[in-house]
Motif scaffolding. Sequence first.
Motif, PDB file in Angstrom:
ATOM      1  N   ALA A  67      -8.801  18.105  62.346  1.00  0.00           N
ATOM      2  CA  ALA A  67      -8.128  19.139  61.558  1.00  0.00           C
ATOM      3  C   ALA A  67      -9.081  20.287  61.249  1.00  0.00           C
ATOM      4  CB  ALA A  67      -7.587  18.538  60.264  1.00  0.00           C
ATOM      5  N   ALA A  68     -10.351  19.952  60.955  1.00  0.00           N
ATOM      6  CA  ALA A  68     -11.338  20.992  60.651  1.00  0.00           C
ATOM      7  C   ALA A  68     -11.585  21.874  61.874  1.00  0.00           C
ATOM      8  CB  ALA A  68     -12.648  20.350  60.194  1.00  0.00           C
ATOM      9  N   GLU A  69     -11.622  21.261  63.065  1.00  0.00           N
ATOM     10  CA  GLU A  69     -11.824  22.042  64.285  1.00  0.00           C
ATOM     11  C   GLU A  69     -10.643  22.980  64.536  1.00  0.00           C
ATOM     12  OE1 GLU A  69     -12.580  21.360  69.086  1.00  0.00           O
ATOM     13  OE2 GLU A  69     -12.782  19.692  67.684  1.00  0.00           O
ATOM     14  N   ASN A  70      -9.430  22.466  64.328  1.00  0.00           N
ATOM     15  CA  ASN A  70      -8.242  23.310  64.487  1.00  0.00           C
ATOM     16  C   ASN A  70      -8.229  24.434  63.464  1.00  0.00           C
ATOM     17  OD1 ASN A  70      -7.236  21.801  66.631  1.00  0.00           O
ATOM     18  ND2 ASN A  70      -6.090  20.418  65.291  1.00  0.00           N
ATOM     19  N   PHE A  71      -8.645  24.096  62.231  1.00  0.00           N
ATOM     20  CA  PHE A  71      -8.737  25.083  61.158  1.00  0.00           C
ATOM     21  C   PHE A  71      -9.698  26.201  61.566  1.00  0.00           C
ATOM     22  CE2 PHE A  71     -11.019  26.745  57.535  1.00  0.00           C
ATOM     23  CZ  PHE A  71     -10.051  26.953  56.563  1.00  0.00           C
ATOM     24  N   GLN A  72     -10.858  25.804  62.069  1.00  0.00           N
ATOM     25  CA  GLN A  72     -11.880  26.767  62.466  1.00  0.00           C
ATOM     26  C   GLN A  72     -11.350  27.703  63.549  1.00  0.00           C
ATOM     27  OE1 GLN A  72     -15.774  25.173  63.448  1.00  0.00           O
ATOM     28  NE2 GLN A  72     -15.936  26.519  65.209  1.00  0.00           N
ATOM     29  N   ASN A  73     -10.753  27.125  64.574  1.00  0.00           N
ATOM     30  CA  ASN A  73     -10.250  27.940  65.679  1.00  0.00           C
ATOM     31  C   ASN A  73      -9.147  28.885  65.215  1.00  0.00           C
ATOM     32  OD1 ASN A  73     -12.002  26.644  67.432  1.00  0.00           O
ATOM     33  ND2 ASN A  73     -10.488  25.120  68.055  1.00  0.00           N
ATOM     34  N   SER A  74      -8.296  28.409  64.312  1.00  0.00           N
ATOM     35  CA  SER A  74      -7.200  29.233  63.811  1.00  0.00           C
ATOM     36  C   SER A  74      -7.714  30.387  62.963  1.00  0.00           C
ATOM     37  CB  SER A  74      -6.223  28.378  62.985  1.00  0.00           C
ATOM     38  OG  SER A  74      -5.705  27.327  63.763  1.00  0.00           O
ATOM     39  N   TRP A  75      -8.713  30.100  62.121  1.00  0.00           N
ATOM     40  CA  TRP A  75      -9.293  31.153  61.279  1.00  0.00           C
ATOM     41  C   TRP A  75      -9.923  32.244  62.143  1.00  0.00           C
ATOM     42  CZ3 TRP A  75      -9.457  32.685  56.259  1.00  0.00           C
ATOM     43  CH2 TRP A  75     -10.429  33.614  55.908  1.00  0.00           C
ATOM     44  N   GLU A  80      -9.969  37.655  64.458  1.00  0.00           N
ATOM     45  CA  GLU A  80     -10.056  38.527  65.627  1.00  0.00           C
ATOM     46  C   GLU A  80      -8.834  39.444  65.716  1.00  0.00           C
ATOM     47  OE1 GLU A  80     -10.587  35.851  68.873  1.00  0.00           O
ATOM     48  OE2 GLU A  80     -12.760  35.667  68.565  1.00  0.00           O
ATOM     49  N   LYS A  81      -7.661  38.904  65.405  1.00  0.00           N
ATOM     50  CA  LYS A  81      -6.438  39.709  65.452  1.00  0.00           C
ATOM     51  C   LYS A  81      -6.444  40.812  64.402  1.00  0.00           C
ATOM     52  CE  LYS A  81      -3.405  36.127  67.340  1.00  0.00           C
ATOM     53  NZ  LYS A  81      -2.274  35.187  67.058  1.00  0.00           N
ATOM     54  N   ASN A  82      -7.225  40.616  63.332  1.00  0.00           N
ATOM     55  CA  ASN A  82      -7.261  41.590  62.242  1.00  0.00           C
ATOM     56  C   ASN A  82      -8.609  42.309  62.141  1.00  0.00           C
ATOM     57  OD1 ASN A  82      -4.582  41.258  60.649  1.00  0.00           O
ATOM     58  ND2 ASN A  82      -5.240  39.162  61.025  1.00  0.00           N
ATOM     59  N   ASN A  83      -9.361  42.322  63.253  1.00  0.00           N
ATOM     60  CA  ASN A  83     -10.633  43.045  63.318  1.00  0.00           C
ATOM     61  C   ASN A  83     -11.593  42.682  62.197  1.00  0.00           C
ATOM     62  OD1 ASN A  83      -9.808  44.628  65.635  1.00  0.00           O
ATOM     63  ND2 ASN A  83      -8.530  45.826  64.238  1.00  0.00           N
ATOM     64  N   GLY A  84     -11.575  41.405  61.797  1.00  0.00           N
ATOM     65  CA  GLY A  84     -12.518  40.933  60.790  1.00  0.00           C
ATOM     66  C   GLY A  84     -12.164  41.287  59.365  1.00  0.00           C
ATOM     67  N   ASP A  85     -10.990  41.861  59.139  1.00  0.00           N
ATOM     68  CA  ASP A  85     -10.569  42.200  57.776  1.00  0.00           C
ATOM     69  C   ASP A  85     -10.225  40.910  57.025  1.00  0.00           C
ATOM     70  OD1 ASP A  85      -8.673  42.768  55.556  1.00  0.00           O
ATOM     71  OD2 ASP A  85      -8.806  44.837  56.257  1.00  0.00           O
ATOM     72  N   LEU A  86     -11.011  40.591  55.989  1.00  0.00           N
ATOM     73  CA  LEU A  86     -10.845  39.328  55.270  1.00  0.00           C
ATOM     74  C   LEU A  86      -9.451  39.189  54.682  1.00  0.00           C
ATOM     75  CD1 LEU A  86     -11.903  36.711  53.993  1.00  0.00           C
ATOM     76  CD2 LEU A  86     -12.772  38.090  52.100  1.00  0.00           C
TER      77      LEU A  86
END
Length: 207
Positions: A67-75, A80-86
């Motif tokens: 789950a943590a790996e999936n979480f990481q990849n999703s984050w 990336e889709k939001n150009n790093g905007d938190l």
Amino acid sequence: MPTERFYNLPAGKRKTIRDAAVEEFTRVPFEKASINKIIQAAGISRGSFYTYFEDKRDVLRYIFEDAAENFQNSWVDCAEKNNGDLWKTAETFLQYSISNTKENVLQLIKNIADSETMFGATHQLCQENSKSQQELQEMMYRAIDTSDFKDQSMETFGKLVSMIFLELAHCMGWYYHHREDEEKIKKIFLEKLEILQYGIRKQALQS
């Protein structure tokens, strides 16, 4: 942790075992979960199970790890889709979580939370994975553009992200009980993000 022999299995076989365990941990509270039912659903022998895992808590460790790996990849994908905007990343991540969280995962979390056996054990598992948590935080930090933060330290970023994910967890708990409130949940989450981003006090008067 699971053995090297388990990690050497084909990805599809690891997923079959993981899914069988999630199904069983979803069906009943953790202390009532049956290893026999897991191995029957996964199509493995009892002997094979014990060459992969020490016990059913070991299986849960792997579920958390996966789950943590999936979480990481999703984050990272959201960032990336939001150009790093938190802030946009957090908004997108909430939508992703709502869209992709399955009913059985929510029930699994509830069963673990309700389990007397796992009440302290879950905390212990988190402690054991503290290094992974540190690596996860560093990964999240690298995915975000912090150039406009007045404090760009990892420590401050960690505190900020902790607050964001506390609200995310609250939103997902709310959504679990009230699916009909999805739009209201999103609206309130955005309002809280705005407070975190801009604060609540008026700009201080110059002396």
